[in-house]
Design a protein around this motif. Structure first.
Motif, PDB file in Angstrom:
ATOM      1  N   MET A   1     -46.203 -34.787 -21.606  1.00 54.94           N
ATOM      2  CA  MET A   1     -45.932 -35.973 -22.432  1.00 54.94           C
ATOM      3  C   MET A   1     -46.405 -35.710 -23.842  1.00 54.94           C
ATOM      4  O   MET A   1     -47.546 -35.344 -24.071  1.00 54.94           O
ATOM      5  CB  MET A   1     -46.681 -37.161 -21.838  1.00 54.94           C
ATOM      6  CG  MET A   1     -46.539 -38.446 -22.622  1.00 54.94           C
ATOM      7  SD  MET A   1     -44.999 -39.259 -22.281  1.00 54.94           S
ATOM      8  CE  MET A   1     -45.030 -40.555 -23.498  1.00 54.94           C
ATOM      9  N   SER A   2     -45.513 -35.867 -24.770  1.00 54.47           N
ATOM     10  CA  SER A   2     -45.906 -35.633 -26.144  1.00 54.47           C
ATOM     11  C   SER A   2     -46.732 -36.810 -26.658  1.00 54.47           C
ATOM     12  O   SER A   2     -46.727 -37.881 -26.092  1.00 54.47           O
ATOM     13  CB  SER A   2     -44.663 -35.452 -27.018  1.00 54.47           C
ATOM     14  OG  SER A   2     -43.895 -36.613 -27.005  1.00 54.47           O
ATOM     15  N   ASP A   3     -47.414 -36.566 -27.742  1.00 49.70           N
ATOM     16  CA  ASP A   3     -48.203 -37.632 -28.339  1.00 49.70           C
ATOM     17  C   ASP A   3     -47.293 -38.728 -28.859  1.00 49.70           C
ATOM     18  O   ASP A   3     -46.122 -38.523 -29.112  1.00 49.70           O
ATOM     19  CB  ASP A   3     -49.035 -37.072 -29.499  1.00 49.70           C
ATOM     20  CG  ASP A   3     -50.072 -36.106 -28.990  1.00 49.70           C
ATOM     21  OD1 ASP A   3     -50.447 -36.210 -27.820  1.00 49.70           O
ATOM     22  OD2 ASP A   3     -50.486 -35.248 -29.778  1.00 49.70           O
ATOM     23  N   CYS A   4     -47.891 -39.890 -29.049  1.00 47.38           N
ATOM     24  CA  CYS A   4     -47.125 -40.998 -29.591  1.00 47.38           C
ATOM     25  C   CYS A   4     -46.700 -40.669 -31.021  1.00 47.38           C
ATOM     26  O   CYS A   4     -47.384 -39.987 -31.749  1.00 47.38           O
ATOM     27  CB  CYS A   4     -47.979 -42.248 -29.582  1.00 47.38           C
ATOM     28  SG  CYS A   4     -47.025 -43.734 -29.750  1.00 47.38           S
ATOM     29  N   CYS A   5     -45.530 -41.203 -31.373  1.00 50.09           N
ATOM     30  CA  CYS A   5     -45.017 -41.052 -32.729  1.00 50.09           C
ATOM     31  C   CYS A   5     -44.550 -39.649 -33.066  1.00 50.09           C
ATOM     32  O   CYS A   5     -44.513 -39.285 -34.227  1.00 50.09           O
ATOM     33  CB  CYS A   5     -46.035 -41.458 -33.774  1.00 50.09           C
ATOM     34  SG  CYS A   5     -46.097 -43.202 -33.987  1.00 50.09           S
ATOM     35  N   GLN A   6     -44.173 -38.875 -32.080  1.00 54.74           N
ATOM     36  CA  GLN A   6     -43.586 -37.573 -32.389  1.00 54.74           C
ATOM     37  C   GLN A   6     -42.134 -37.798 -32.755  1.00 54.74           C
ATOM     38  O   GLN A   6     -41.227 -37.457 -32.015  1.00 54.74           O
ATOM     39  CB  GLN A   6     -43.697 -36.630 -31.186  1.00 54.74           C
ATOM     40  CG  GLN A   6     -45.108 -36.214 -30.886  1.00 54.74           C
ATOM     41  CD  GLN A   6     -45.649 -35.274 -31.933  1.00 54.74           C
ATOM     42  OE1 GLN A   6     -44.918 -34.540 -32.574  1.00 54.74           O
ATOM     43  NE2 GLN A   6     -46.958 -35.271 -32.129  1.00 54.74           N
ATOM     44  N   SER A   7     -41.928 -38.412 -33.858  1.00 57.27           N
ATOM     45  CA  SER A   7     -40.564 -38.750 -34.233  1.00 57.27           C
ATOM     46  C   SER A   7     -40.396 -38.554 -35.719  1.00 57.27           C
ATOM     47  O   SER A   7     -41.190 -37.892 -36.360  1.00 57.27           O
ATOM     48  CB  SER A   7     -40.285 -40.200 -33.857  1.00 57.27           C
ATOM     49  OG  SER A   7     -41.148 -41.047 -34.566  1.00 57.27           O
ATOM     50  N   GLY A   8     -39.340 -39.144 -36.210  1.00 55.94           N
ATOM     51  CA  GLY A   8     -39.107 -39.090 -37.646  1.00 55.94           C
ATOM     52  C   GLY A   8     -38.812 -37.692 -38.120  1.00 55.94           C
ATOM     53  O   GLY A   8     -37.725 -37.185 -37.892  1.00 55.94           O
ATOM     54  N   ASN A   9     -39.757 -37.053 -38.755  1.00 53.95           N
ATOM     55  CA  ASN A   9     -39.467 -35.772 -39.360  1.00 53.95           C
ATOM     56  C   ASN A   9     -39.776 -34.590 -38.454  1.00 53.95           C
ATOM     57  O   ASN A   9     -39.763 -33.459 -38.886  1.00 53.95           O
ATOM     58  CB  ASN A   9     -40.241 -35.634 -40.679  1.00 53.95           C
ATOM     59  CG  ASN A   9     -41.736 -35.791 -40.472  1.00 53.95           C
ATOM     60  OD1 ASN A   9     -42.188 -35.963 -39.359  1.00 53.95           O
ATOM     61  ND2 ASN A   9     -42.482 -35.718 -41.558  1.00 53.95           N
ATOM     62  N   ALA A  10     -40.063 -34.828 -37.174  1.00 50.58           N
ATOM     63  CA  ALA A  10     -40.357 -33.720 -36.278  1.00 50.58           C
ATOM     64  C   ALA A  10     -39.058 -33.136 -35.744  1.00 50.58           C
ATOM     65  O   ALA A  10     -38.267 -33.827 -35.124  1.00 50.58           O
ATOM     66  CB  ALA A  10     -41.240 -34.178 -35.135  1.00 50.58           C
ATOM     67  N   THR A  11     -38.848 -31.865 -35.998  1.00 51.64           N
ATOM     68  CA  THR A  11     -37.668 -31.192 -35.478  1.00 51.64           C
ATOM     69  C   THR A  11     -37.860 -30.892 -34.003  1.00 51.64           C
ATOM     70  O   THR A  11     -38.907 -30.417 -33.580  1.00 51.64           O
ATOM     71  CB  THR A  11     -37.449 -29.880 -36.250  1.00 51.64           C
ATOM     72  OG1 THR A  11     -37.117 -30.199 -37.597  1.00 51.64           O
ATOM     73  CG2 THR A  11     -36.340 -29.061 -35.637  1.00 51.64           C
ATOM     74  N   MET A  12     -36.834 -31.183 -33.222  1.00 53.47           N
ATOM     75  CA  MET A  12     -36.875 -30.836 -31.806  1.00 53.47           C
ATOM     76  C   MET A  12     -36.460 -29.374 -31.669  1.00 53.47           C
ATOM     77  O   MET A  12     -35.419 -28.974 -32.204  1.00 53.47           O
ATOM     78  CB  MET A  12     -35.911 -31.739 -31.027  1.00 53.47           C
ATOM     79  CG  MET A  12     -35.787 -31.383 -29.570  1.00 53.47           C
ATOM     80  SD  MET A  12     -34.623 -32.457 -28.699  1.00 53.47           S
ATOM     81  CE  MET A  12     -35.632 -33.906 -28.459  1.00 53.47           C
ATOM     82  N   ILE A  13     -37.279 -28.591 -30.996  1.00 55.49           N
ATOM     83  CA  ILE A  13     -36.968 -27.173 -30.804  1.00 55.49           C
ATOM     84  C   ILE A  13     -36.580 -26.950 -29.345  1.00 55.49           C
ATOM     85  O   ILE A  13     -37.343 -27.282 -28.436  1.00 55.49           O
ATOM     86  CB  ILE A  13     -38.170 -26.280 -31.172  1.00 55.49           C
ATOM     87  CG1 ILE A  13     -38.626 -26.547 -32.613  1.00 55.49           C
ATOM     88  CG2 ILE A  13     -37.820 -24.811 -30.988  1.00 55.49           C
ATOM     89  CD1 ILE A  13     -39.896 -25.796 -33.018  1.00 55.49           C
ATOM     90  N   LEU A  14     -35.400 -26.400 -29.155  1.00 58.62           N
ATOM     91  CA  LEU A  14     -34.913 -26.157 -27.798  1.00 58.62           C
ATOM     92  C   LEU A  14     -34.581 -24.672 -27.640  1.00 58.62           C
ATOM     93  O   LEU A  14     -33.801 -24.115 -28.424  1.00 58.62           O
ATOM     94  CB  LEU A  14     -33.673 -27.003 -27.522  1.00 58.62           C
ATOM     95  CG  LEU A  14     -33.933 -28.517 -27.495  1.00 58.62           C
ATOM     96  CD1 LEU A  14     -32.628 -29.292 -27.530  1.00 58.62           C
ATOM     97  CD2 LEU A  14     -34.731 -28.892 -26.248  1.00 58.62           C
ATOM     98  N   ALA A  15     -35.171 -24.055 -26.645  1.00 56.97           N
ATOM     99  CA  ALA A  15     -34.973 -22.628 -26.405  1.00 56.97           C
ATOM    100  C   ALA A  15     -34.265 -22.419 -25.073  1.00 56.97           C
ATOM    101  O   ALA A  15     -34.498 -23.150 -24.114  1.00 56.97           O
ATOM    102  CB  ALA A  15     -36.329 -21.923 -26.382  1.00 56.97           C
ATOM    103  N   CYS A  16     -33.412 -21.395 -25.029  1.00 56.24           N
ATOM    104  CA  CYS A  16     -32.691 -21.141 -23.774  1.00 56.24           C
ATOM    105  C   CYS A  16     -33.662 -20.684 -22.682  1.00 56.24           C
ATOM    106  O   CYS A  16     -33.489 -21.019 -21.524  1.00 56.24           O
ATOM    107  CB  CYS A  16     -31.570 -20.129 -23.980  1.00 56.24           C
ATOM    108  SG  CYS A  16     -32.100 -18.393 -24.043  1.00 56.24           S
ATOM    109  N   ALA A  17     -34.699 -19.944 -23.078  1.00 60.47           N
ATOM    110  CA  ALA A  17     -35.733 -19.482 -22.136  1.00 60.47           C
ATOM    111  C   ALA A  17     -35.137 -18.786 -20.926  1.00 60.47           C
ATOM    112  O   ALA A  17     -35.610 -18.943 -19.800  1.00 60.47           O
ATOM    113  CB  ALA A  17     -36.640 -20.648 -21.717  1.00 60.47           C
ATOM    114  N   GLY A  18     -34.097 -18.002 -21.152  1.00 58.32           N
ATOM    115  CA  GLY A  18     -33.386 -17.355 -20.051  1.00 58.32           C
ATOM    116  C   GLY A  18     -34.120 -16.167 -19.443  1.00 58.32           C
ATOM    117  O   GLY A  18     -35.189 -15.765 -19.902  1.00 58.32           O
TER     118      GLY A  18
END
Lengths: 139, 77
Positions: A1-18
Motif C-alpha cells: 500500500m502506497s502512502d497517502c497522497c501519492q498522486s498529482g505529480n507522481a509518475t506511475m512507473i510500470l515495468a514488464c518485469a519479464g
C-alpha cells in the motif's frame, strides 16, 4: 500500500518485469527510479488482471513511464488493453541491451541504463517532477 | 441514496476529496451517505493500492487523485 497522497505529480512507473535479463532489468530500473524520486513503481500485474482499483489508478495517473525489456512490449500492450495509452515507453533492447535468459543483472549495465533514462526524463517538459523531486506534497 | 466512500488515511488531499464529493452531491440534490475509510486494511479490501480514492455505490471512480466537484457531479449522475 502506497502512502497517502501519492498522486498529482507522481509518475506511475510500470515495468514488464519479464523472465529474461531485460525484463528483470526493467524492474530493477523501476525500483531505482522510484528511489530517486522520479516516480513510483506500481503493479502491472494488477492492471493485467483487470482489477478495478489498479486500472483506475492507471487511468487517473497524470503521467506513466513504461519500461519494457524487449519489443514485444508486454507492459505497453497491457496498458493499451485497458484503454490507457502512453507515449512514454522505453524498450531496453532499443537502448542497447541484448536480451538473454541470464537473470543475474550486471550492475554497470543497470547504472548506465538508469543514467540514460534519467537524462531522457529530465529533458521532458512537464508531467513529471525533476530528478530528486519528492512525489508527495502532503502536509 | 448514493453510498460514497472516501479512501485515505486522512491527509489534506483525502479531506479535500471528501469536501468535493459532498459539494457535488449537494449540487446535484442527491441524497448520500458518505463514509471515510482511513484504516489501511479496509482501504485495501476495496482493491485500492493508492490513495486518495473515491468509491460510489461500490464502484471505484478515482484513484490517486482528487477530481473536481464538477467531475464528481458527472460520476454521480
Amino acid at each position: 500500500m502506497s502512502d497517502c497522497c501519492q498522486s498529482g505529480n507522481a509518475t506511475m512507473i510500470l515495468a514488464c518485469a519479464g523472465g529474461s535479463n531485460v525484463g528483470q532489468m526493467t524492474n530493477r530500473l523501476a525500483v531505482d527510479l522510484t528511489g530517486s524520486g522520479l516516480g513510483k513503481v506500481a503493479c502491472l500485474a494488477g492492471i493485467g488482471a483487470r482489477l478495478p482499483g489498479f486500472v483506475q489508478a492507471a487511468k487517473d495517473a497524470e503521467s506513466i513511464l513504461v519500461l519494457d525489456g524487449c519489443p514485444i512490449a508486454c507492459a505497453r500492450k497491457t496498458l493499451e488493453a485497458v484503454g490507457v495509452n502512453t507515449a512514454d515507453c522505453y524498450v531496453l533492447t532499443e537502448m542497447g541491451m541484448e536480451k538473454n535468459k541470464q537473470l543475474a543483472l550486471d550492475e554497470q549495465a543497470a547504472m548506465k541504463l538508469k543514467t540514460t533514462l534519467v537524462a531522457a526524463l529530465d529533458k521532458q517538459p512537464a508531467g513529471r517532477p525533476a530528478s530528486g523531486a519528492k512525489p508527495c506534497a502532503c502536509s | 441514496m448514493k453510498k460514497i466512500h472516501i479512501l485515505g488515511t486522512g491527509c489534506a488531499k483525502c479531506k479535500l476529496l471528501a469536501e468535493h464529493a459532498e459539494a457535488a452531491a449537494k449540487n446535484r440534490g442527491i441524497s448520500y451517505d458518505l463514509e471515510k475509510i482511513t484504516e489501511i486494511n479496509k482501504i485495501m479490501s476495496f482493491g485500492v493500492m493508492m490513495t486518495p480514492a473515491l468509491v460510489i455505490d461500490g464502484e471505484i471512480k478515482a484513484v490517486g487523485k482528487v477530481p473536481s466537484v464538477h467531475e464528481i457531479e458527472k460520476m454521480l449522475s
